[in-house]
Scaffold this active site. Structure first.
Site, mmCIF file in Angstrom:
data_model
loop_
_atom_site.group_PDB
_atom_site.id
_atom_site.type_symbol
_atom_site.label_atom_id
_atom_site.label_comp_id
_atom_site.label_asym_id
_atom_site.label_seq_id
_atom_site.Cartn_x
_atom_site.Cartn_y
_atom_site.Cartn_z
ATOM 1 N N SER A 223 -43.722 -55.947 -37.518
ATOM 2 C CA SER A 223 -44.295 -54.699 -38.044
ATOM 3 C C SER A 223 -44.954 -54.919 -39.402
ATOM 4 C CB SER A 223 -43.188 -53.653 -38.193
ATOM 5 O OG SER A 223 -43.571 -52.668 -39.127
ATOM 6 N N PHE B 257 -44.918 -63.789 -31.453
ATOM 7 C CA PHE B 257 -43.632 -63.224 -31.880
ATOM 8 C C PHE B 257 -43.410 -61.771 -31.478
ATOM 9 C CE2 PHE B 257 -43.278 -67.081 -34.035
ATOM 10 C CZ PHE B 257 -44.381 -67.308 -34.829
ATOM 11 N N GLY C 266 -37.100 -42.880 -29.284
ATOM 12 C CA GLY C 266 -36.280 -43.541 -28.287
ATOM 13 C C GLY C 266 -36.662 -45.007 -28.238
ATOM 14 N N TYR D 140 -61.546 -55.046 -40.102
ATOM 15 C CA TYR D 140 -60.392 -55.598 -40.791
ATOM 16 C C TYR D 140 -60.799 -55.952 -42.207
ATOM 17 C CZ TYR D 140 -56.090 -56.859 -38.303
ATOM 18 O OH TYR D 140 -54.857 -56.853 -37.719
#
Lengths: 738, 738
Positions: free
Chosen positions: B310, B377, B442, B642
């Protein structure tokens, strides 16, 4: 304050002092130095950036200016194709790049409170509040009228459309003499043709008889009961706001139903238990916001009405509803707000009808490319609310692919994203709460869609297969190799034979001869059996080279499955029949025949068994049932399959109830075979019993939670998808267990 | 009852009587007549149809049989390609078609209660509860192991991956001597190369110095504080259920953060204020359901942990959380559950890592084609929760295009649709509540994705443009004509120069000579300026003919914008660098340099101005800032851009706070220029301040309502997207105003 500035400028020989909103390039160029306060520079920069990134170049929601009139519209947004920043003002266009950099320099370098006064030539941008059309040539004027033009369908739709059937009043199947059917009017390719084979087909396939008419005992629109609920506060507010409205019976009746078989039966044989008490025609997003707030305050129900082509009972008023029901007719909100040729998007009001949208865009060289079978009558807002799909989705996409931005009015507020980027990750995608809401959460007012240049070439085609299974396998390979044309639809043998029955009488012996030769080739030379073969119709779009390439590839893949080309003409006919098929039901209803279509999406390996099992299931009905299917869309992981059921109900009591049983049994069979509850028609009321099972209970609970939050007083009380917990007016919402 | 049946059969000379679940074809064939009760026929039919349409041929949720063991897996689902119904049992395969029809006949005709007893040879389908692998050749065994195989990444990830940086322990940038950098290990194409130009680039572009290291003062994993909250009921239940778990410091630390710059700084310089108190490794959907129910009952927090990549702070534990925090690590749920070659879909457990998924599918000739930069990953569940995007989305689609079905466990229940049809209209699409939920509603357990055959050909390419603007215009035309290759990425001049700095030392004079010739051609013959030119890297996939065609078309379009081909090698290098770029930040952090990337999606006409304005904004920072951008995705209506920021913070106090200011200013600039909050990284915690503005308040209210309904006790308390109303444990949820 200005006094200080004047004192500070005392030593400067010549200067012009102006507030920030007076800045203009001509004045700047007449001086040597531009000096701004930091605040002024920030304001100007904010305004430039606002114009650069706003979603509505017309300035409909620019905070700097007064709210424009509701009837404001903008001309054709033709941005300058240079690298300069896009603004409407021509002067700023040329020079903004230098200004932008200069502004940033100014922020850093100059921090004193000195203004330079410009010779004040305040030139406001072109997109002012005024309604005046920009001056120009006739071409300009014609172009502008494309943006704001009444629909082909009049405001009082029953003036042009049937109030008790599908489509235009002047268009229907009609018996000319004992043995021939024709199609009246002049709107369709089929209009005016005589179809000698159709009566024979009806008698053979359905056991109908041209001599046995089933008379409709309908209640004339003039005898419709008056409104049952009138909310005085609401009525006076409506009048005060000057919103167009009507409580005339015909207006209310037209908007009190959709086009399921049951609703058509009701129109012909009786009356609906509940109709809207009032019809309102808002003309802008702002009027809709006022309407929704008003309804929420007064305790009035709103049922949005777009094209009225719902086939899920979505428009039926819940019979137990005690509050006043208002039909929110969006048809007078049908402007093209702007087109953006650089990003190939356009913004449209939600009430625009499909045929108007495409016709108007075509004048400008563009299209949306969304072509549902209801194109002539259905609305953009309805497409969004029901997750519509169109014939040419292979090129243009379904509604979820076309939608770039949407504005959605709920009693709690207006939902709209802040930018029109093509793809984002900003939490759960709220567009997917709006799409599929089916009128139960709010109403769509404005939509930004992708637009595309009109295709250079459009060519039809057709393929003939020995049987339906070969055709399915061919379509599966097209999907696998991702080379399906703009549209490919495979019909089974029954539909092929029915298509033949719709053939006009041969115009001369040449046509009859050619047809006979074709039949000979197909059946004798290639060995296809007339009672087994299946036909696919194709539509290619693109540049001439692309189309030629696609066609060659598709034909070679078809050959892998024993398919041969059936020629362009058969393809064209297949697609031209698309819009007349819906008129057949009214013909059937006049002769004791009921017919209905329903659709599903299903994985590839289930297509054939599903079609076969549907047919078997239909055999369980005691009448001989005409059961036919067609594959209308291909996807990577499956297909859309359409079923048509029809049978003769003469002598049977309660034909509608019988039909409901047939349809429910059919849907059970579909679900058992792995098909979905619906590919694009939606849930509405007729499929509610399967809704929870289809998406799972916690998902239903989540959608209910959204409903409770966005519409706590149940203003949007159409009761589609599910019955609101706690009764219609949501009064006992909190106490009710979900 | 059986007595009656025996009496009824008295007159029949030979019969076999069996309950419905004993039916098998061999027995049927040994008798003359099959007689069933209506109920028996319905049950058998239901079972056949269940197998026909089930989403999991392994029978994991077949109501007829006992729940299989959690470690159950299925072999390669290779359906029979004939028209017969697909079942695992070979005998039924051959004869089901006749049985199916016969069954339907039986329902109508025979209504008596007579059974015929079959010689009982109960043959259960192959997919029984047992864990035994089906017998077969070595190839069979190898194939089966593809379905169930440990990940390349070990369970205790810190054994292979860095605990305080990106990626593998054995791979990093390192200084060999004063003037050369190398990349250690053997995993990447760059590994082992010496990069003489890189140090010079760092010193010139960032003002860094190889002599000035910024030492990390990190807390060693062994010195991590113990858990702060232990819920005794939860712990005893975990042990009772036999769920694998750990409270060791290194395990908890690894799962207490993601990979934002701030988190890396914290790892190097201090410690996180809160870490998970426990790590649990469920191994199946069923164990996850038990875990979630348990956490809900005991008042324990669950934070799902997939790949840990993340970049939004999504994994950080809220510091004020007083309940026990459990990291739900999905990595041991990484099976391929089944593949369906007819529909080209496959079902996978959510913990499967990208590199494992693609490697294992490749052995079977398939791929998903989803290649985020974090492929090595990141996990499937994380892709779904964050709305991930991959490099080759032009061919394979983003996660919302790949997703066919998903199973999502919430404290209120399991959300999953009942069928895997390709496209449906069944109300608001609940998949879009799950996608983007970012761990707050969830946890994803199983996902059905589209699979594709591996491409026949894969070719790289590159294009050189005089400047960035020409490159953007070329990409815009590729998007307009819908002919972009599998991947096209345009880098600006800074990144081009940086790419040069990463070049390994020339292996010999030939290579140096060739490079010089190329440079000469590009700069002198074509007139491109080395300080202005921009480069696009391309990847083509398809059949050799398709690739050749695409490449020819792309090159001709590039020529319209003055672009020339830069050759295949430069393209390949560009893509090979993709996975090493992330290691650069750790290098920078060792030398007082911070760097971060962030992304947005933006309409086409805003791309250039956005890039220019970002650069201007960054100049406002007092340090010389390296600011560079690249266009990484093209869409109909815009692009993904980006940005990379980097600067030297030596001598500055509080570099992380400064960086936060820079990043927030940059995001404000992006939003003001019409860019989105995020193209694919998501909101997490770092972008919450813009969340409401991005989607509008009523939309946030709707998502909050879903949260309250599905997770009323706030088990999934990661606090991503928004802080839950009423405090962490949701206790005051009802009273709190939304």
């Amino acid at each position: 304050a200005p006094v200080n500035m004047a004192l500070a400028c005392d030593s400067v020989r010549y200067y012009s002092l102006m507030p920030y909103y007076g800045i203009n390039v001509w004045s700047i160029l007449k001086h040597d130095t531009l000096v701004m306060t930091v605040d002024a520079a920030k304001k100007v920069q904010a305004r430039l950036l606002h114009h650069l990134s706003r979603r509505d170049p017309a300035g409909l929601r620019n905070p700097d200016w007064d709210e424009p009139q509701a009837t404001h519209f903008t001309g054709h947004y033709q941005p300058d194709r240079t690298q300069s920043i896009n603004c409407h003002t021509q002067s700023i266009n040329c020079h903004t790049q230098s200004i932008n950099c200069q502004l940033k320099v100014s922020i850093v370098i100059i921090k004193s409170l000195i203004f330079t006064k410009f010779k004040a030539t305040l030139s406001m941008p072109d997109d002012s509040k005024s309604d005046e059309k920009p001056s120009g040539s006739d071409k300009e004027t014609a172009k502008d009228s494309v943006f704001k033009r009444p629909s082909v369908i009049p405001k009082h739709r029953q003036d042009l459309l049937k109030w008790n059937g599908w489509g235009y009043q002047d268009s229907q199947f009609a018996v000319t003499n004992q043995r021939t059917l024709t199609f009246t009017g002049q709107r369709y390719q089929l209009s005016g043709s005589e179809m000698p084979a159709l009566v024979e087909w009806m008698e053979k396939a359905l056991g109908a008889s041209i001599d046995q008419r089933s008379p409709a005992k309908f209640t004339r629109p003039e005898n419709i009961p008056p409104p049952v609920q009138v909310n005085a506060d609401f009525m006076s507010a409506i009048r005060q706001l000057g919103l167009s409205h009507s409580d005339a019976g015909p207006d209310r009746l037209f908007r009190g139903h959709g086009h399921t078989l049951e609703e058509m039966f009701t129109l012909r044989e009786g009356m609906f238990p509940r109709l809207p008490d009032l019809v309102v025609w808002p003309t802008s997003h702002r009027e809709v916001v006022e309407l929704v707030n008003l309804a929420n305050r007064c305790g009035v129900v709103l049922i949005p009405f777009g094209g009225g082509t719902s086939v899920t009972g979505a428009l039926l008023c819940p019979p137990g509803e005690r509050r006043m029901i208002v039909s929110l007719d969006t048809s007078q909100m049908n402007r093209i707000l702007w087109l953006d040729e650089r990003n190939l998007i356009g913004r449209f009001e939600a009430g625009i009808i499909g045929q108007d949208l495409e016709a108007r865009l075509a004048e400008l060289g563009y299209c949306i490319g969304h072509e549902p079978d209801s194109l002539e009558f259905s609305s953009l807002g309805g497409w969004v609310a029901t997750r519509a799909s169109g014939m040419k989705k292979n090129v243009y996409g379904n509604i979820e692919d076309l939608l770039v931005h949407v504005t959605f009015v709920t009693p709690t507020g207006v939902i709209e994203k802040s930018c029109a980027a093509p793809r984002v990750s900003v939490g759960p995608d709220v567009h997917h709460l709006i799409m599929g809401s089916e009128g139960s959460l709010g109403v769509v007012t404005e939509v930004t869609l992708k637009i595309r240049p009109l295709p250079q070439t459009r060519r039809y085609g057709s393929l003939v297969f020995a049987d339906f299974a070969s055709g399915v396998r061919c379509l599966r390979e097209l999907a696998l190799r991702r080379c399906a044309p703009a549209s490919v639809r495979l019909m089974d043998n029954e539909q092929f034979q029915f298509g033949h029955a719709l053939r006009p009488a041969a115009s001369g012996w040449t046509t009859a001869f050619v047809d006979a030769v074709k039949r000979f080739y197909v059946t004798r030379v290639r060995g296809f059996k007339p009672d087994e073969l299946a036909v696919a119709t194709l539509l290619y779009e693109g540049t001439p080279e692309e189309v030629a390439q696609q066609e060659a590839l598709v034909n070679s893949i078809a050959a892998n499955h024993g398919g041969i080309s059936g020629g362009e003409e058969n393809g064209r006919r297949g697609y031209m029949l698309t819009f007349v098929i819906a008129y057949l039901r009214d013909l059937g209803l006049d002769y004791y025949c009921v017919g209905e279509s329903f659709e599903t999406s299903v994985p590839w390996d289930r297509v054939l068994d599903l079609c076969r099992n549907e047919e078997c299931r239909s055999r369980g009905v005691t009448q001989p049932v005409l059961s036919t299917c067609r594959v209308t869309q291909t996807y990577d992981a499956g297909a859309c399959v359409y079923f048509y059921f029809a049978y003769n109900y003469r002598g049977l009591p309660d034909p509608v109830h019988l039909y409901e049983e047939v349809e429910n049994a059919a849907r059970d069979e579909i679900l058992a075979n792995g098909g979905s509850l619906s590919h694009h028609h939606g849930v509405g009321k007729i499929r509610q019993r399967w809704y929870s099972r289809s998406v799972s209970e916690p998902a239903v609970a989540a959608v209910r939670a959204v409903k409770s939050r966005l519409d706590p007083n149940n203003v949007f009380a159409c009761a589609n998808l599910f019955e609101p917990a706690g009764g219609p007016d949501g009064q006992t919402e909190q106490k009710a267990k979900l």
